[in-house]
Design a protein around this motif. Structure first.
Motif, PDB file in Angstrom:
ATOM      1  N   GLN A 234       0.818  -1.210   0.000  1.00 17.44           N
ATOM      2  CA  GLN A 234       0.000   0.000   0.000  1.00 17.44           C
ATOM      3  C   GLN A 234       0.852   1.260   0.000  1.00 17.44           C
ATOM      4  N   LYS A 235       1.996   1.207   0.666  1.00 19.12           N
ATOM      5  CA  LYS A 235       2.844   2.395   0.795  1.00 19.12           C
ATOM      6  C   LYS A 235       4.026   2.383  -0.162  1.00 19.12           C
ATOM      7  N   GLN A 236       4.001   1.451  -1.095  1.00 21.52           N
ATOM      8  CA  GLN A 236       5.026   1.358  -2.144  1.00 21.52           C
ATOM      9  C   GLN A 236       6.434   1.253  -1.550  1.00 21.52           C
ATOM     10  N   CYS A 237       6.561   0.372  -0.597  1.00 19.16           N
ATOM     11  CA  CYS A 237       7.851   0.129   0.062  1.00 19.16           C
ATOM     12  C   CYS A 237       8.442  -1.191  -0.425  1.00 19.16           C
ATOM     13  N   SER A 238       9.761  -1.239  -0.469  1.00 14.81           N
ATOM     14  CA  SER A 238      10.418  -2.521  -0.707  1.00 14.81           C
ATOM     15  C   SER A 238      10.509  -3.249   0.627  1.00 14.81           C
ATOM     16  N   CYS A 239      10.413  -4.551   0.594  1.00 15.18           N
ATOM     17  CA  CYS A 239      10.387  -5.343   1.823  1.00 15.18           C
ATOM     18  C   CYS A 239      11.423  -6.449   1.760  1.00 15.18           C
ATOM     19  N   ARG A 240      12.345  -6.441   2.705  1.00 12.05           N
ATOM     20  CA  ARG A 240      13.361  -7.483   2.809  1.00 12.05           C
ATOM     21  C   ARG A 240      12.999  -8.384   3.983  1.00 12.05           C
ATOM     22  N   ILE A 241      13.078  -9.685   3.766  1.00 14.13           N
ATOM     23  CA  ILE A 241      12.724 -10.652   4.801  1.00 14.13           C
ATOM     24  C   ILE A 241      13.925 -11.552   5.051  1.00 14.13           C
ATOM     25  N   VAL A 242      14.232 -11.790   6.309  1.00 13.63           N
ATOM     26  CA  VAL A 242      15.364 -12.657   6.622  1.00 13.63           C
ATOM     27  C   VAL A 242      15.143 -14.044   6.029  1.00 13.63           C
ATOM     28  N   LYS A 243      16.250 -14.695   5.759  1.00 10.41           N
ATOM     29  CA  LYS A 243      16.200 -16.029   5.170  1.00 10.41           C
ATOM     30  C   LYS A 243      16.794 -17.039   6.164  1.00 10.41           C
ATOM     31  N   PRO A 244      15.955 -17.661   6.994  1.00 13.01           N
ATOM     32  CA  PRO A 244      16.470 -18.584   8.018  1.00 13.01           C
ATOM     33  C   PRO A 244      17.303 -19.721   7.438  1.00 13.01           C
ATOM     34  N   GLU A 245      16.978 -20.117   6.217  1.00 10.04           N
ATOM     35  CA  GLU A 245      17.713 -21.228   5.600  1.00 10.04           C
ATOM     36  C   GLU A 245      19.152 -20.850   5.259  1.00 10.04           C
ATOM     37  N   ALA A 246      19.462 -19.554   5.241  1.00 15.14           N
ATOM     38  CA  ALA A 246      20.818 -19.097   4.932  1.00 15.14           C
ATOM     39  C   ALA A 246      21.721 -19.072   6.164  1.00 15.14           C
ATOM     40  N   VAL A 247      21.172 -19.407   7.333  1.00 18.22           N
ATOM     41  CA  VAL A 247      21.963 -19.447   8.571  1.00 18.22           C
ATOM     42  C   VAL A 247      22.597 -20.818   8.724  1.00 18.22           C
ATOM     43  N   THR A 248      23.927 -20.854   8.796  1.00 18.33           N
ATOM     44  CA  THR A 248      24.651 -22.126   8.921  1.00 18.33           C
ATOM     45  C   THR A 248      25.788 -21.973   9.935  1.00 18.33           C
ATOM     46  N   ALA A 249      26.421 -23.076  10.243  1.00 17.96           N
ATOM     47  CA  ALA A 249      27.630 -23.116  11.087  1.00 17.96           C
ATOM     48  C   ALA A 249      27.438 -22.363  12.402  1.00 17.96           C
ATOM     49  N   VAL A 250      26.324 -22.639  13.071  1.00 19.86           N
ATOM     50  CA  VAL A 250      26.023 -21.944  14.325  1.00 19.86           C
ATOM     51  C   VAL A 250      26.787 -22.583  15.484  1.00 19.86           C
ATOM     52  N   SER A 251      27.422 -21.742  16.269  1.00 15.49           N
ATOM     53  CA  SER A 251      28.139 -22.183  17.469  1.00 15.49           C
ATOM     54  C   SER A 251      27.664 -21.332  18.641  1.00 15.49           C
TER      55      SER A 251
END
Length: 434
Positions: free
Chosen positions: A214-231
């Motif tokens: 409605q407000k003509q905004c671009s929207c970026r959403i995190v990609k959980p599948e791109a998270v790897t090698a978590v320590s």
């Protein structure tokens, strides 16, 4: 006014409570010359993780060479924490000077029959005045309650909005359903800006996407599948997110990985709208970011942790963090909470991990739940529960029970965690156990 007079003034106007709506804020700021219109904002709303996200973003921008204001609430250790520039708190002299200026404006408003601004509105106005005076390049601004009618939403010069995970909280104010709450949180979105959002339930994400369209905004959403090698670790955590390899953070809690990922997505969005943020500044800023009160280790031997888990979603990740970091260890809780929170849901989620529970009444707050009443709720889920009359008593008892191997966690409300920290640190300094 001097500093003490300013603090008394602010405490006195706290009686006006919380009032949603922008009419008072607009009137007050116009009389102050609309300082907010000279600033560029990164505006943050959501339910959990706003403070941590603010810390990551503002520290990265500082490392990139910008002058960065940050506005947060509530605070743990000092009143001045809520207004900072490059992580330095507003000076007492500046606070007093701006309180005096704003108080004169309020006198004029009240004399004309207009409503008295709330303390949060006054604090927000003081923040804008200070950030303008300090020539901030950017201000990272955290909403107080909701978004649409929150006092911070008076700003019109946001360059980017970030919405952390939305869950059911403050339902008496924000709505009864996730969709209604999301609509309120998404109220900070300004036309033709960039919006970044963390993981959301489908109902909430649908609302955010609709507002962006409605407000003509671009929207970026995190990609959980791109998270790897978590320590995971209490003092150091590491992960990879897309091209950001071996990203290190110092904030503890399993939920800090999603918070950090959202921060990185925000950095990418800021780069996309023209900000120069070198990779080195990102790695330094993410590692150096500090945010006290979210699974913060305030004593190592024995382990004592403070955590501001005060709703269902926060309780879930608190329990997950305990399972991840302290498997097999005995866990001792100190809990104080406000009456208007979903305390029974919090208790139900955290009870299975507890060896013993001590309830307290959060000091000097009208919203505080009575310790005995809270203990009675706990006893529906746990057999080993007691009350403490004071925070000192709760700390002494928990440390006595925990011994060298147990872990104490104080949680339920941010309002008492600063006092708990001071008590624990004083004991540690006397005993040499830290």
């Amino acid at each position: 006014m001097n500093y003490q007079e300013s603090k008394v003034y602010l405490e006195d106007i706290s009686k006006y409570g919380s009032v949603l709506g922008l009419e008072n804020m607009r009137e007050m700021l116009e009389r102050l010359g609309n300082p907010q219109d000279t600033l560029k904002f990164i505006h943050i709303s959501g339910t959990n993780g706003k403070g941590s996200l603010l810390a990551y973003i503002s520290t990265v921008l500082k490392e990139a060479g910008y002058v960065v204001g940050r506005y947060v609430s509530p605070t743990l250790f000092s009143y001045e924490e809520r207004i900072q520039v490059n992580e330095a708190e507003i000076t007492k002299a500046a606070l007093s000077r701006f309180v005096t200026v704003v108080s004169h404006i309020i006198e004029e408003m009240v004399a004309e029959g207009k409503a008295h601004p709330t303390v949060f509105e006054v604090e927000t106005a003081i923040g804008f005045l200070y950030f303008k005076e300090m020539n901030c390049d950017y201000v990272v601004l955290e909403t107080g309650l909701g978004g649409l009618e929150d006092a911070t939403n008076i700003v019109r010069t946001s360059i980017l909005e970030v919405i952390t995970q939305i869950s059911r909280d403050h339902m008496g104010f924000l709505g009864d359903t996730l969709e209604e709450i999301a609509g309120n949180k998404a109220g900070i979105i300004k036309p033709e800006t960039t919006v970044v959002t963390g993981y959301q339930e489908p109902e909430a994400l649908t609302v955010i996407r609709r507002v962006c369209s409605q407000k003509q905004c671009s929207c970026r959403i995190v990609k959980p599948e791109a998270v790897t090698a978590v320590s995971y670790g209490c003092e150091r955590q590491q992960f990879t997110y897309g091209n950001w390899k071996n990203m290190e953070i110092s904030l503890a809690g399993v939920y800090q990985i999603p918070n950090a990922v959202l921060a990185l997505e925000t950095v990418e969005a800021l780069r996309g709208i023209g900000l120069e943020i070198p990779d080195e500044a990102v790695y330094r800023g993410m590692k150096n970011a500090v945010w006290r009160g979210r699974f913060t280790v305030i004593q190592k031997n024995p382990v004592f942790i403070i955590d501001g888990a005060h709703n269902e979603a926060a309780a879930q990740v608190l329990a997950e963090s305990v399972r991840t970091y302290f498997p097999g260890r005995k866990i001792y809780y100190i809990m104080g909470v406000f009456r208007d929170k979903e305390y029974e849901k919090i208790i139900r989620l955290t009870a299975p991990l507890a060896e013993h529970v001590i309830t307290i009444e959060t000091p000097e707050n009208d919203r505080a739940m009575d310790a005995a009443e809270l203990a009675n709720v706990w006893r529906k889920y746990h057999s080993s529960v007691e009350t403490a009359d004071t925070l000192d008593q709760a700390v002494d008892k928990s440390l006595e029970l925990a011994g060298e191997e147990g872990v104490t966690i104080a949680f339920g409300s941010l309002s008492f965690l600063g006092d708990i920290t001071r008590i624990v640190e004083n004991r540690g300094n006397r005993n040499g156990s830290r």
